[in-house]
Design a protein around this motif. Structure first.
Motif: not given
Lengths: 312, 252
Positions: A20, A22, A47-52, A55, A60-62, A87, A89, A91, B95, B103, B247-248, B250-252
């Motif tokens: 993935r 950006y 910042g390693a890509g765990k959340s990506t 998601h 939440l992401l393609r 999930l 999240p 945040r 949520y 959607r 798309e969310v 949120e990088a990390g």
């Protein structure tokens, strides 16, 4: 925690060559894994890509390349997958104008549960928030908010639970409770995937570990295996002694030592074998008639561990 | 516990309640109530201060300059961009997104709440303003003001909800549309009027208020209604389409 019924038919989450990006930034790079039932920890620096990754699994992401499937269906663009996935999240933001109960109820209603009130009570009890359920979320502490988020993700009793940094902001007691909870949910046959940048958290909870560094899967498998990889890497120590030169001469001949240098009036030793070097050092110093005043591991930060795993 | 009920229709009610409570909880929402109270306040001062001269002209002036040019678009802008945009901004939209709900449902719920809330402030503001100046002397014009402001309220609210799904700067972009496009461009370039919510509302006022109510050169009322319907449908489709691809990031 015997309230969780064991489930039939293990849920399947499969990532195959998933990338993935950006724009020009690659967040996840050619990652493949399939966490089975039980707790899988996603370990890596910020910042390693765990959340990506989480998601991508949560739809939440393609994926830019590769495929993600949850029980055989790509989660992105398929809302039906969310009946099987909960999930939490990362945040912290939650609708502060709702009470804990209203927030969990909203999630139950949106799941279309046939008996939402009972499901809400059950979820609140699991995270031990029943007493504070009718207070506004705005008055909750960080740890309580985290638990409210978990209750919201659990309310439809999903076989797959995805948690992004679930221990953030929790005090030690809440941390232990959450760890027990994840263990109990996993024992009932669920697939649980959580991320953390704290080694000890992952070690305590996860049966399997995936180490993610710079968007890549740096290591995966049993925690003891990863622990060994981490322990076996070359370690650097800084020493202050009564006679640096004599100790250096004694150490350099040893097979457990990869290199010796004097930097800033300190003896820096690169150990090839962490365990044997630390075990032998006292004896070597005694035989050489050298006193050790100070011994500091030079590269014990998690980042250096991750950096080693990446280079390996 | 995972039920097999279809959450499509059942999700709409909870989403409407969530959007409503979110709006009521925002401090900005209080500001728009004050804003909506301004035109009737001005009209009351004029009405009680003595002679108004040509009542129709005064009523139309206050209606076009205050209600239609400022109150309705600004109320629609503030409420329309907040109802879903605030949740997108702070991340709580997650949520809603991780639920077995198409959607389009949260988008439609947000549009309904924004439109009703905007109309609930704009229409009484318009009618009260008109009534304080006109009394019962011009029921047609009063009806035109009511329906014109209703049309504008619904359209602004829906368009600005869609805008908030597309950009995090919806408030700024919307303000640009209201002040620069509708406030300036349509007065200089007559051709741009066919893309102005304000002109559609004026066409309705003109049609119900009788001949000579609004200046010539505006949009024909049939064209205005068709264009308004097209804009409404387009905004609904675009908003739903965009959130479906949301798309969310949120990088990390």
């Amino acid at each position: 925690m015997s309230t969780f019924a064991a489930r039939e038919g293990a849920p399947r989450v499969v990532l195959a060559n998933v990338s993935r990006w950006y724009g020009n930034v690659v967040a996840v790079n050619d990652v493949s894994f399939s966490p089975g039932p039980g707790v899988t920890g996603l370990l890596g620096p910020n910042g390693a890509g765990k959340s990506t990754l989480l998601h991508l699994i949560a739809g939440l992401l393609r994926p830019s390349a590769g495929t993600v499937t949850v029980d055989g269906r790509p989660p992105y663009g398929d809302p039906e997958v969310f009946r099987r996935v909960g999930l939490v999240p990362e945040r912290e933001a939650i609708p502060g104008f709702l009470t804990g109960r209203e927030f969990v109820r909203l999630n139950a209603d949106l799941q279309g549960l046939p008996a939402p009130a009972a499901a809400v009570d059950r979820a609140l009890a699991i995270v031990e928030l029943a007493g504070a359920a009718d207070r506004s979320l705005a008055t909750y502490s960080k740890g309580m908010r985290q638990r409210a988020k978990v209750a919201a993700a659990l309310v439809h009793d999903p076989p797959i639970l995805v948690l992004d940094e679930p221990f953030n902001g929790m005090d030690p007691r809440q941390r232990l409770h959450m760890m027990d909870l994840l263990g109990a949910l996993a024992d009932a046959g669920r697939t649980i995937l959580f991320s953390s940048h704290i080694l000890e958290e992952v070690e305590r909870v996860a049966e399997r570990v995936l180490v993610v560094v710079a968007g890549r899967l740096a290591a995966s498998g049993d925690f003891r295996e990863i622990r060994r990889l981490m322990a076996d890497r070359p370690h650097a120590f800084r020493l202050r002694t009564s006679d640096d030169r004599s100790l250096a001469a004694a150490l350099v001949a040893r097979p457990t030592v990869a290199g010796v240098a004097v930097e800033d009036d300190r003896l820096v030793v690169h150990a090839a074998d962490y365990a044997r070097f630390t075990g032998d050092l006292a004896g070597i110093a005694r035989d050489a008639g050298v006193s050790i005043f100070e011994l500091i591991p030079a590269d014990e930060s998690l980042e250096s561990v991750f950096a080693y795993l990446v280079r390996r | 516990m995972s039920g097999v009920m279809s959450p499509g229709p059942t999700a709409f009610g909870p989403l409407v309640r969530l959007a409503t409570r979110g709006l009521l909880n925002r401090r900005r929402s209080l500001g728009v109530v004050v804003l909506a109270a301004a035109p009737p306040f001005v009209a009351a001062i004029l009405a009680f201060s003595g002679r108004l001269g040509d009542e129709r002209a005064v009523a139309l002036d206050i209606f076009t300059a205050l209600v239609l040019a400022l109150v309705v678009p600004l109320v629609g802008l503030v409420l329309g961009t907040a109802v879903l945009g605030a949740a997108i901004d702070d991340g709580t939209i997650v949520y809603v997104l991780v639920k077995p709900v198409p959607r389009r449902v949260p988008v439609l719920a947000a549009m309904l709440v924004a439109a009703v809330a905007t109309a609930a402030l704009a229409v009484p503001s318009a009618v009260l303003t008109g009534f304080l100046v006109l009394g019962g002397t011009a029921p047609g014009l009063l009806a035109g003001m009511a329906l014109g402001s209703l049309l504008a309220a619904v359209l602004y609210a829906v368009v600005f909800v869609t805008l908030s799904v597309f950009t995090g700067r919806a408030l700024l972009v919307g303000l640009g549309y209201v002040l620069v496009w509708e406030g300036l461009a349509t007065t200089i370039l007559a051709g741009t009027r066919i893309l102005s919510v304000r002109e559609y509302a004026l066409a309705v006022v003109g049609a119900l208020g009788g001949p000579g109510t609004v200046a010539a050169g505006g949009v024909d009322v049939r064209a205005a209604l068709l264009l308004a319907a097209a804009a409404l449908g387009g905004a609904v489709l675009l908003g739903a389409w965009r959130l479906a691809r949301f798309e969310v990031s949120e990088a990390g």
